[in-house]
Design a protein around this motif. Structure first.
Motif, short mmCIF file in Angstrom:
data_model
loop_
_atom_site.label_atom_id
_atom_site.label_comp_id
_atom_site.label_asym_id
_atom_site.label_seq_id
_atom_site.Cartn_x
_atom_site.Cartn_y
_atom_site.Cartn_z
N GLU A 65 0.84 -1.20 0.00
CA GLU A 65 0.00 0.00 0.00
C GLU A 65 0.88 1.25 0.00
OE1 GLU A 65 -3.47 2.15 2.70
OE2 GLU A 65 -2.96 0.07 3.10
N LEU A 66 0.62 2.14 -0.96
CA LEU A 66 1.40 3.38 -1.01
C LEU A 66 1.09 4.23 0.22
CD1 LEU A 66 1.29 4.42 -4.78
CD2 LEU A 66 3.08 3.21 -3.53
N THR A 67 2.14 4.77 0.80
CA THR A 67 2.06 5.55 2.03
C THR A 67 2.97 6.75 1.91
OG1 THR A 67 1.67 3.51 3.27
CG2 THR A 67 2.40 5.43 4.54
N VAL A 68 2.49 7.91 2.37
CA VAL A 68 3.27 9.13 2.32
C VAL A 68 4.02 9.31 3.63
CG1 VAL A 68 3.11 11.65 2.20
CG2 VAL A 68 1.70 10.24 0.70
N ALA A 69 5.31 9.64 3.51
CA ALA A 69 6.14 9.95 4.67
C ALA A 69 6.63 11.39 4.51
CB ALA A 69 7.33 9.00 4.74
N GLU A 100 4.19 9.29 -8.79
CA GLU A 100 3.72 10.43 -9.58
C GLU A 100 2.29 10.22 -10.07
OE1 GLU A 100 6.71 10.94 -12.64
OE2 GLU A 100 7.94 12.18 -11.31
N ARG A 101 2.00 9.03 -10.56
CA ARG A 101 0.67 8.72 -11.09
C ARG A 101 -0.39 8.80 -9.98
NH1 ARG A 101 2.28 4.55 -13.33
NH2 ARG A 101 1.84 3.04 -11.70
N THR A 102 -0.07 8.28 -8.81
CA THR A 102 -1.04 8.22 -7.72
C THR A 102 -1.27 9.58 -7.08
OG1 THR A 102 -0.39 5.94 -7.31
CG2 THR A 102 -1.61 7.04 -5.56
N THR A 103 -0.18 10.36 -6.91
CA THR A 103 -0.34 11.66 -6.24
C THR A 103 -0.76 12.77 -7.19
OG1 THR A 103 1.99 12.30 -6.56
CG2 THR A 103 1.43 11.08 -4.53
N GLY A 104 -0.42 12.62 -8.48
CA GLY A 104 -0.71 13.68 -9.45
C GLY A 104 0.37 14.74 -9.51
N TYR A 105 1.47 14.50 -8.82
CA TYR A 105 2.59 15.45 -8.80
C TYR A 105 3.85 14.80 -9.37
CZ TYR A 105 -0.15 18.12 -5.34
OH TYR A 105 -1.11 18.85 -4.68
N VAL A 106 4.83 15.63 -9.75
CA VAL A 106 6.11 15.11 -10.23
C VAL A 106 7.10 15.06 -9.08
CG1 VAL A 106 5.77 15.94 -12.59
CG2 VAL A 106 6.98 17.37 -10.95
N GLY A 114 -3.53 17.79 -1.29
CA GLY A 114 -4.17 17.86 -2.60
C GLY A 114 -3.78 16.76 -3.56
N GLN A 115 -3.46 15.60 -3.04
CA GLN A 115 -3.06 14.50 -3.92
C GLN A 115 -4.26 13.94 -4.67
OE1 GLN A 115 -0.97 11.72 -1.41
NE2 GLN A 115 0.75 13.11 -1.13
N ARG A 116 -3.99 13.41 -5.85
CA ARG A 116 -5.05 12.83 -6.69
C ARG A 116 -5.80 11.75 -5.93
NH1 ARG A 116 -2.50 11.31 -11.88
NH2 ARG A 116 -2.91 13.47 -12.40
N LYS A 117 -5.06 10.88 -5.26
CA LYS A 117 -5.66 9.83 -4.42
C LYS A 117 -5.10 10.04 -3.02
CE LYS A 117 -5.92 4.89 -3.64
NZ LYS A 117 -5.27 3.61 -3.88
N ARG A 118 -5.99 10.21 -2.04
CA ARG A 118 -5.52 10.44 -0.68
C ARG A 118 -4.87 9.17 -0.14
NH1 ARG A 118 -8.57 13.58 4.15
NH2 ARG A 118 -7.07 13.08 5.77
N LEU A 119 -3.61 9.30 0.23
CA LEU A 119 -2.86 8.18 0.77
C LEU A 119 -2.69 8.35 2.27
CD1 LEU A 119 -0.02 8.07 -1.93
CD2 LEU A 119 -2.06 6.64 -1.82
#
Length: 165
Positions: A65-69, A100-106, A114-119
């Motif tokens: 599962e993708l997780t933001v740190a 990049e694809r999941t968050t919508g950012y580079v 404001g990520q495309r998919k809230r992680l």
């Protein structure tokens, strides 16, 4: 803190999310150097802010599962601590294209906001040592300064010791 101090050519999903939530923040822009060895280090230097107050947004894969740190640019992410913070067993850095694809950012401009998919998000607990911290506003050369408790509230982040020097 003012809502927006400097405009820099339109909003990003991160600034749109902050404005929609009515959260106080300050926007800082600087000229990004593509040759800079570290996006976060470049931001701290350009803004004249201690690297302990500038946080980088990293995307890891915790048990599939993708997780933001979100950790200080002066240190590194402790992957075992991140996995533990979310009740996982293993963590590894995510594939950059998937991040990049999941968050919508580079890369270099990934914001925890404001990520495309809230992680699910984990904020290093050192953030609470500061009145405000800086994180990417969704574009290289653009940082948003806000209270760490506001960042945690907007992202649903848990605070945990996930950074190391």
């Amino acid at each position: 803190m003012a809502k927006k101090q400097k405009k820099s050519g339109g909003g990003t999903p991160a600034t749109v999310a902050l404005t929609a939530a009515g959260t106080a923040y300050t926007l800082h822009s600087y000229d990004h150097d593509p040759a800079a060895p570290s996006y976060g280090g470049e931001a701290a230097e350009a803004l004249g802010v201690s690297p302990a107050r500038v946080f980088k947004t990293l995307v890891a894969d915790v048990d599939g599962e993708l997780t933001v740190a979100v950790v200080p640019v002066a240190g590194q992410l402790d992957l075992k601590a991140l996995a533990s913070a979310v009740g996982g067993k293993r963590a590894a850095m995510a594939d950059p294209a998937a991040a990049e694809r999941t968050t919508g950012y580079v890369r270099g401009g990934i914001s925890p906001l404001g990520q495309r998919k809230r992680l699910r998000t984990v904020l290093d607990d050192s953030a609470s040592d500061h009145e405000t911290i800086c994180v990417s506003a969704g574009r290289r050369g653009l940082e948003v300064e806000l209270a760490p408790q506001d960042l945690a509230g907007l992202t649903g982040a848990v605070l945990a010791p996930i950074g190391r020097a």
